[in-house]
Design a protein around this motif. Structure first.
Motif, short mmCIF file in Angstrom:
data_model
loop_
_atom_site.label_atom_id
_atom_site.label_comp_id
_atom_site.label_asym_id
_atom_site.label_seq_id
_atom_site.Cartn_x
_atom_site.Cartn_y
_atom_site.Cartn_z
N ASN A 1 0.82 -1.23 0.00
CA ASN A 1 0.00 0.00 0.00
C ASN A 1 0.85 1.28 0.00
N ALA A 2 2.02 1.20 -0.63
CA ALA A 2 2.92 2.36 -0.67
C ALA A 2 2.26 3.51 -1.44
N LEU A 3 2.73 4.72 -1.18
CA LEU A 3 2.21 5.91 -1.86
C LEU A 3 2.94 6.11 -3.18
N SER A 4 2.83 5.12 -4.06
CA SER A 4 3.41 5.22 -5.40
C SER A 4 2.66 6.29 -6.19
N ALA A 5 3.24 6.70 -7.31
CA ALA A 5 2.58 7.71 -8.15
C ALA A 5 1.19 7.24 -8.54
N ASP A 6 1.03 5.96 -8.85
CA ASP A 6 -0.28 5.44 -9.23
C ASP A 6 -1.27 5.52 -8.06
N MET A 7 -0.80 5.13 -6.87
CA MET A 7 -1.68 5.17 -5.70
C MET A 7 -2.12 6.60 -5.40
N VAL A 8 -1.17 7.54 -5.46
CA VAL A 8 -1.50 8.94 -5.18
C VAL A 8 -2.53 9.45 -6.19
N ALA A 9 -2.36 9.06 -7.46
CA ALA A 9 -3.32 9.50 -8.49
C ALA A 9 -4.71 8.96 -8.18
N GLU A 10 -4.78 7.73 -7.70
CA GLU A 10 -6.10 7.15 -7.39
C GLU A 10 -6.73 7.81 -6.15
N ILE A 11 -5.90 8.09 -5.14
CA ILE A 11 -6.46 8.78 -3.96
C ILE A 11 -6.95 10.17 -4.37
N ASP A 12 -6.15 10.85 -5.20
CA ASP A 12 -6.54 12.18 -5.67
C ASP A 12 -7.88 12.14 -6.40
N ALA A 13 -8.06 11.13 -7.23
CA ALA A 13 -9.33 11.00 -7.96
C ALA A 13 -10.48 10.81 -6.98
N ALA A 14 -10.23 10.03 -5.92
CA ALA A 14 -11.28 9.82 -4.91
C ALA A 14 -11.58 11.12 -4.15
N LEU A 15 -10.53 11.91 -3.86
CA LEU A 15 -10.74 13.20 -3.19
C LEU A 15 -11.60 14.12 -4.06
N ASP A 16 -11.27 14.15 -5.36
CA ASP A 16 -12.05 14.99 -6.29
C ASP A 16 -13.51 14.55 -6.31
N ASP A 17 -13.70 13.24 -6.35
CA ASP A 17 -15.05 12.69 -6.40
C ASP A 17 -15.81 13.04 -5.11
N SER A 18 -15.12 12.89 -3.99
CA SER A 18 -15.73 13.19 -2.69
C SER A 18 -16.16 14.64 -2.63
N ARG A 19 -15.31 15.51 -3.14
CA ARG A 19 -15.60 16.94 -3.13
C ARG A 19 -16.77 17.26 -4.08
N ALA A 20 -16.73 16.67 -5.28
CA ALA A 20 -17.75 16.97 -6.29
C ALA A 20 -19.13 16.47 -5.83
N ARG A 21 -19.15 15.30 -5.19
CA ARG A 21 -20.45 14.72 -4.82
C ARG A 21 -20.84 15.10 -3.39
N GLY A 22 -19.99 15.88 -2.71
CA GLY A 22 -20.37 16.40 -1.39
C GLY A 22 -20.54 15.33 -0.33
N PHE A 23 -19.64 14.36 -0.29
CA PHE A 23 -19.72 13.37 0.79
C PHE A 23 -19.55 14.05 2.14
N ALA A 24 -20.21 13.50 3.15
CA ALA A 24 -20.14 14.09 4.50
C ALA A 24 -18.84 13.74 5.20
N SER A 25 -18.20 12.64 4.79
CA SER A 25 -16.93 12.24 5.41
C SER A 25 -16.17 11.32 4.47
#
Lengths: 266, 266, 266
Positions: free
Chosen positions: B24-48
């Motif tokens: 589960n290292a923070l490889s470039a691929d992993m960071v890109a996937e977490i970033d995509a999830a953050l964007d999605d969370s922000r766009a869809r207004g998740f509560a947490s």
């Protein structure tokens, strides 16, 4: 009719919030009365200021009925928003309390919610009892704990502030002491009174002017020991040492006697 | 093949790091996937947003094989150093995660080493289990924990950060809770799940916009209650209060009912 | 006659304050000797610096007889005040100790009062024993703990610093550990020695250059992860990684062997 009781014991002043109808809320009237007490404490050079709450409550924080009334009227475009002015005024009040030159002690023996929890965090020392209840209820009302955030962070650190503000979690006096929101947890009224008496006795041994300089410096050193801070500190140190308190304190130490400020009955 | 699992439960999003080969290292691929999830969370207004790790690991931190490969090639003079660019990008990622508007929870149920420990420290709330293991192993590899230092200091204070970073000491979940690296220590899986469920329930009662404003203000008040901060706070407070969340929250309080955001199933 | 004993054990240096007549006070002579030891530690690249006190005392802090002598002479108008100069010099000394590149450990096995408590707070790690006694006695002498405030706040937070400075409360080693003034509390001499030995062993596994970079970055990140900090951190990270320590550390990790700095006997 005052919303505040004042009690003096030797060089120590206690103010007790007493507005049962608004649960000791920080209404404009209450803030004005606390401010008057701060001015009086400063003018008369009290050695300490203790803040307590009557009616089994510390303080319910913001006066929600006043906020609700403010919401009913929208400012015309270009006009100042009274809700914003009111919040700015609250922030300036917390800053004055936080910068009060004498040591301040909050005795939280009931609910301290929102701004009431902020009020406690502006004090130098917090005593919590078995009746204490703390909560940052703001975000559950749709608003941020905006003006009190700096004092929460100074007392609790960013970590606990984030958790408590984003969850609205309620905590009791024992938990408050465990996370540093309170410095002392007291199970009984006797323990609470003894803890307060012991603190006032310790403060009575400290020189009031040196304590005021110390409070200012602790807040001035936020950026660390920069060259400007070191110079400020040296100036303040030499000024205290060459003043009446420093001369008396060093002489008393060498002569193995109590300094004159410690002779005051407390 | 994704390195990340996403699970949604009502207004709450969970991402689970799942890259067994790189722990589960923070490889470039992993960071890109977490970033995509953050964007999605922000766009869809998740509560947490909850962050967990699969395979009995939270995250091993930096991808050492990638660092080693980078070392094999030296940049020509005047050329940008890819290792420096990579580290700067990691720093920008941690800053984005730290500033994510929704409350974030890290469930550390395995090893959280170096950048993996930094990942946890960017969260608002940390839950550690009996399987949690933390260590700042960087200096034993000849490198500083450079980009994560701000988040370690914000969560642990300078004192624990200095000690842990300069000794590389390994600590378990119980010690993590004792020094404030974790907010909660859970002995069993049931306790872990109940703690998380209780936090999500509390967060569900808080208004998402007010929580976002609160996260921003807690970080903006780093220099204390300066006049600029007090003005910023007043503007943010009035804007939340006059917005739909504030109007609904105050009305619900006065009408003694739950506000509309708290009705969402969680 | 030196006021300081120096002991070397492998890559680790210990200095022991030994001025029984002035209770290991931070006199001008003592400060000059500690400074010389810091210079030597830096020049010879010691892996750590431990500070202890002989004669059952850690340090009594400021040299009160020297302050008293200074008070007897008032500077002519326009002349520099030697007491202010002396205090500024003390502040600059604490800043040098705090910024010392190698990890520092204070072993407090007796009284650490005023500036002596400040000396301990400048260290990265503090060990307190059953003989440790701490107090900020300054304000009871009519002066503020001016130059040490930044190090107290960095270690204890604003909250404990305010309380301890404004009350002059005396605390023992166990309480010191409870509030974070000490990292470790040791009941017996054996426990104290074992704790110190274990810390030195851990530090020995960390690369000295990476540790120095880490100490600097932890202090540079005070304003959070600003763009300037992220850039500074990336430069420092890449420089350590491409230097001899980073290359050796990453190679050793991949080859599953100890790095060359860890082979040094400690």
């Amino acid at each position: 009719m005052s919303l505040l009781r004042r009690d003096q014991s030797g060089p120590h002043l206690t103010i007790t919030l007493d507005d049962p109808q608004r649960r000791n809320a920080l209404s404009a009237d209450m803030v004005a009365e606390i401010d008057a007490a701060l001015d009086d404490s400063r003018a008369r050079g009290f050695a300490s200021l203790t803040i307590a709450g009557a009616n089994g409550i510390f303080s319910a924080g913001a006066d929600l009925k006043s906020l609700s009334a403010g919401l009913a009227q929208s400012p015309a475009s270009g006009e100042a928003d009274p809700l914003r002015d009111q919040n700015r005024a609250a922030g300036q009040f917390f800053a004055r309390l936080n910068a009060h030159p004498a040591p301040t002690i909050a005795v939280v023996d009931g609910a301290a919610v929102g701004g009431g929890m902020g009020l406690a965090c502006c004090a130098d020392i917090v005593i919590a009892t078995q009746r204490a209840r703390f909560a940052l209820a703001e975000t559950s009302l749709g608003i941020p704990p905006a003006q009190i955030a700096p004092y929460l962070v100074a007392r609790l650190g960013e970590r606990h502030t984030r958790r408590l503000a984003l969850t609205g979690a309620r905590i009791d006096g024992r938990e408050a002491a465990a996370i540093g929101l309170a410095d002392f947890y007291c199970d009984t009224d006797d323990e609470r009174d003894a803890t307060l008496a012991s603190l006032l006795k310790q403060i009575g041994r400290c020189a009031p002017g040196a304590n005021a300089a110390t409070k200012r410096l602790i807040q001035a050193c936020r950026d660390g020991a920069t060259p400007a801070y070191i110079e400020d500190a040296a100036r303040s140190f030499a000024s205290c040492l060459r003043g009446p308190e420093g001369r008396e304190g060093v002489a008393a130490f060498i002569e193995k006697r109590a300094p004159n400020w410690a002779e005051r009955k407390s």
